[in-house]
Design a protein around this motif. Structure first.
Motif, short mmCIF file in Angstrom:
data_model
loop_
_atom_site.label_atom_id
_atom_site.label_comp_id
_atom_site.label_asym_id
_atom_site.label_seq_id
_atom_site.Cartn_x
_atom_site.Cartn_y
_atom_site.Cartn_z
N SER A 171 76.75 26.72 155.14
CA SER A 171 76.16 26.20 156.38
C SER A 171 75.12 25.12 156.06
CB SER A 171 75.61 27.32 157.25
OG SER A 171 74.25 27.52 157.00
N LYS A 172 74.36 25.29 154.99
CA LYS A 172 73.37 24.27 154.60
C LYS A 172 74.06 22.98 154.16
CE LYS A 172 69.37 25.71 155.47
NZ LYS A 172 68.49 24.92 156.32
N THR A 173 75.20 23.12 153.47
CA THR A 173 75.95 21.94 153.00
C THR A 173 76.50 21.18 154.21
OG1 THR A 173 76.57 23.20 151.05
CG2 THR A 173 77.80 21.19 151.44
N GLU A 174 77.06 21.91 155.18
CA GLU A 174 77.61 21.26 156.38
C GLU A 174 76.50 20.58 157.18
OE1 GLU A 174 81.23 24.48 156.75
OE2 GLU A 174 79.74 24.39 158.38
N GLU A 175 75.38 21.26 157.28
CA GLU A 175 74.22 20.71 158.01
C GLU A 175 73.79 19.38 157.37
OE1 GLU A 175 71.10 23.80 158.66
OE2 GLU A 175 69.83 22.37 157.60
N ARG A 176 73.72 19.35 156.03
CA ARG A 176 73.31 18.13 155.32
C ARG A 176 74.32 17.00 155.53
NH1 ARG A 176 69.44 18.68 151.32
NH2 ARG A 176 68.74 20.43 152.51
N GLN A 177 75.62 17.37 155.51
CA GLN A 177 76.66 16.35 155.70
C GLN A 177 76.60 15.78 157.12
OE1 GLN A 177 79.95 18.73 154.42
NE2 GLN A 177 79.80 18.05 152.30
N ALA A 178 76.36 16.64 158.11
CA ALA A 178 76.29 16.19 159.50
C ALA A 178 75.10 15.23 159.67
CB ALA A 178 76.15 17.39 160.43
N LEU A 179 73.98 15.55 159.07
CA LEU A 179 72.79 14.70 159.17
C LEU A 179 73.04 13.36 158.48
CD1 LEU A 179 69.96 17.30 158.53
CD2 LEU A 179 70.32 15.99 160.61
N ASP A 180 73.74 13.41 157.37
CA ASP A 180 74.05 12.20 156.62
C ASP A 180 74.93 11.25 157.43
OD1 ASP A 180 73.22 11.38 154.00
OD2 ASP A 180 75.37 11.10 153.60
N LYS A 224 74.67 12.99 148.99
CA LYS A 224 74.19 13.62 147.75
C LYS A 224 74.43 15.12 147.82
CE LYS A 224 70.34 12.86 145.61
NZ LYS A 224 68.95 12.55 145.23
N GLY A 225 74.54 15.75 146.66
CA GLY A 225 74.70 17.20 146.64
C GLY A 225 73.41 17.88 147.09
N VAL A 226 73.51 19.13 147.47
CA VAL A 226 72.32 19.89 147.87
C VAL A 226 71.85 20.72 146.68
CG1 VAL A 226 71.37 21.54 149.54
CG2 VAL A 226 73.31 20.08 150.20
N LEU A 227 70.53 20.74 146.49
CA LEU A 227 69.97 21.53 145.39
C LEU A 227 69.55 22.91 145.92
CD1 LEU A 227 69.02 21.75 142.48
CD2 LEU A 227 66.86 20.69 143.16
N PHE A 228 70.16 23.95 145.38
CA PHE A 228 69.83 25.33 145.76
C PHE A 228 69.08 25.99 144.61
CE2 PHE A 228 73.48 24.32 148.39
CZ PHE A 228 73.13 24.85 149.62
N ASN A 252 76.90 19.97 144.66
CA ASN A 252 75.81 20.92 144.86
C ASN A 252 75.40 21.53 143.53
OD1 ASN A 252 75.91 20.51 147.59
ND2 ASN A 252 76.89 22.44 148.09
N VAL A 253 74.11 21.81 143.38
CA VAL A 253 73.59 22.36 142.12
C VAL A 253 72.80 23.63 142.42
CG1 VAL A 253 72.03 21.92 140.17
CG2 VAL A 253 73.50 20.08 141.02
N LEU A 254 72.95 24.61 141.55
CA LEU A 254 72.22 25.88 141.69
C LEU A 254 71.33 26.09 140.47
CD1 LEU A 254 71.88 28.66 143.15
CD2 LEU A 254 73.93 29.43 141.96
N LEU A 255 70.04 26.37 140.73
CA LEU A 255 69.11 26.71 139.65
C LEU A 255 68.74 28.17 139.82
CD1 LEU A 255 66.47 23.80 139.89
CD2 LEU A 255 68.71 23.77 138.76
N GLU A 256 68.85 28.95 138.75
CA GLU A 256 68.38 30.34 138.80
C GLU A 256 67.09 30.37 138.01
OE1 GLU A 256 70.44 33.57 136.64
OE2 GLU A 256 68.40 34.32 136.88
N ILE A 257 65.97 30.25 138.70
CA ILE A 257 64.68 30.10 138.02
C ILE A 257 63.61 30.97 138.68
CG2 ILE A 257 65.24 27.77 137.24
CD1 ILE A 257 63.49 26.64 139.44
N GLU A 258 62.49 31.18 137.98
CA GLU A 258 61.43 32.00 138.55
C GLU A 258 60.54 31.16 139.51
OE1 GLU A 258 59.15 29.81 136.78
OE2 GLU A 258 57.97 31.63 137.23
N ALA A 259 59.60 31.86 140.15
CA ALA A 259 58.89 31.26 141.29
C ALA A 259 57.99 30.06 140.96
CB ALA A 259 58.08 32.34 141.98
N GLN A 260 57.31 30.09 139.79
CA GLN A 260 56.43 28.94 139.48
C GLN A 260 57.25 27.65 139.39
OE1 GLN A 260 53.88 29.73 135.88
NE2 GLN A 260 55.12 31.58 135.84
N GLY A 261 58.40 27.75 138.73
CA GLY A 261 59.30 26.60 138.59
C GLY A 261 59.87 26.18 139.94
N ALA A 262 60.21 27.17 140.76
CA ALA A 262 60.78 26.87 142.08
C ALA A 262 59.79 26.07 142.92
CB ALA A 262 61.15 28.17 142.78
#
Ligand code: 5GP
Length: 198
Positions: free
Chosen positions: A182-191, A3-7, A95-105
């Protein structure tokens, strides 16, 4: 398929997170989610590209129908992330990127605990004030309000995976980009480990 990583990227108004996201899109294979908002469209913004601009009624209907992954009121306006597109992209391995404020995060962190949260800070309050002033979009009162909000937002930063300083735009973009890789590679290695037969 992995699965893609959510950032998630947050940070006070004036830290340059919007510019950082736009720079990332030039080099990273990542989908930047388009939020819905009830705030008025500003000069230079494009409906359906910058945001999907909706009425309060439409927005509240989307909340009722569970169409929002998260939402928050920021100032007088609603902002929210449409659930379906984000889930579809992640399921398709993107991979998906959300640019959002802290309450939503924080709402997303509860729902999707493996989301990776990045908080962008300015090098100093004086620099943040200078950036807001130079931008010339808000009057003195509004700038003071944004600086007050920034102080609250800093208290949320320790809940994020990583805090990064935007002292120099391209240096910071490089740091975020390396972190995403690095986070994407880490996730793929774990998968691979999880799916390996033994
Ligand atoms: P602006 O009105 O300056 O575009 O955005 C105000 C704030 O709302 C920014 O901190 C921005 O990151 C945040 N924001 C934008 N879209 C969303 C969203 O979908 N959800 C949440 N929670 N915040 C958002």
């Amino acid at each position: 398929m992995t699965k893609g990583v959510l950032f998630i990227m947050s940070g006070p108004s004036g830290t340059g997170k919007g510019t950082i996201c736009q720079e990332l899109l030039k080099t990273e294979d990542i989908y930047l989610s388009i939020s819905s908002t009830t705030r008025e469209i500003r000069k230079g913004e494009v409906d359906g590209v910058t945001y999907n601009y909706t009425s309060v009624e439409e927005f509240e209907k989307m909340i009722e129908n569970s169409q929002m992954l998260e939402y928050a009121k920021y100032g007088e306006n609603y902002y929210g992330t449409p659930r379906k597109t984000v889930e579809d992209k992640l399921n398709a391995g993107k991979n998906v990127l959300l640019e959002i404020e802290a309450q939503g995060a924080m709402q997303v962190k509860k729902l999707i605990p493996d989301a990776v949260l990045i908080f962008i800070i300015p090098p100093s309050m004086a620099e943040l004030k200078k950036r807001l002033t130079d931008r010339g979009r808000e009057d003195e009162d509004q700038i003071r309000q944004r600086l007050d909000t920034a102080k609250w937002e800093f208290t949320q930063a320790p809940m994020y995976t990583k805090v990064m300083v935007n002292d120099d735009l391209m240096r910071c973009v490089g740091e975020v980009s390396d972190f995403i890789k690095s986070k994407t590679e880490e996730r793929q290695a774990l998968d691979i480990l999880l799916n390996e037969q033994y």
